[in-house]
Motif scaffolding. Structure first.
Motif, PDB file in Angstrom:
ATOM      1  N   ALA A  71     -12.777  65.687  -4.338  1.00  0.00           N
ATOM      2  CA  ALA A  71     -13.685  64.778  -3.641  1.00  0.00           C
ATOM      3  C   ALA A  71     -13.063  64.269  -2.347  1.00  0.00           C
ATOM      4  N   VAL A  72     -11.788  63.945  -2.378  1.00  0.00           N
ATOM      5  CA  VAL A  72     -11.109  63.494  -1.159  1.00  0.00           C
ATOM      6  C   VAL A  72     -11.070  64.628  -0.139  1.00  0.00           C
ATOM      7  N   ALA A 114     -14.492  65.046   1.374  1.00  0.00           N
ATOM      8  CA  ALA A 114     -14.797  63.975   2.323  1.00  0.00           C
ATOM      9  C   ALA A 114     -14.078  64.212   3.649  1.00  0.00           C
ATOM     10  N   SER A 119     -16.088  64.961   7.179  1.00  0.00           N
ATOM     11  CA  SER A 119     -15.902  64.157   8.390  1.00  0.00           C
ATOM     12  C   SER A 119     -15.427  65.027   9.551  1.00  0.00           C
TER      13      SER A 119
END
Length: 56
Positions: A14-15, A18, A22
């Motif tokens: 998930a990190v 993300a 971005s």
């Protein structure tokens, strides 16, 4: 300890997702000015008459 490992894998995914999202959504319009200026110089160079050379 194995349970913690299985819980950390989706967290890292998930990190990472993300960070990638971005980066993919960043503003990339700053390079357009340089590219358009280069294209304009290219067009001007192509429109110039040749300097008397008959080479093909």
């Amino acid at each position: 300890m194995a349970v913690l490992t299985w819980l950390l894998i989706p967290l890292f995914a998930a990190v990472g997702a993300a960070i990638w999202a971005s980066w993919a959504a960043r503003n990339r319009t700053s390079g357009d000015v340089a590219e358009l200026a280069g294209y304009s110089r290219f067009r001007e160079a192509m429109e110039k008459s040749h300097s008397g050379s008959d080479a093909v």
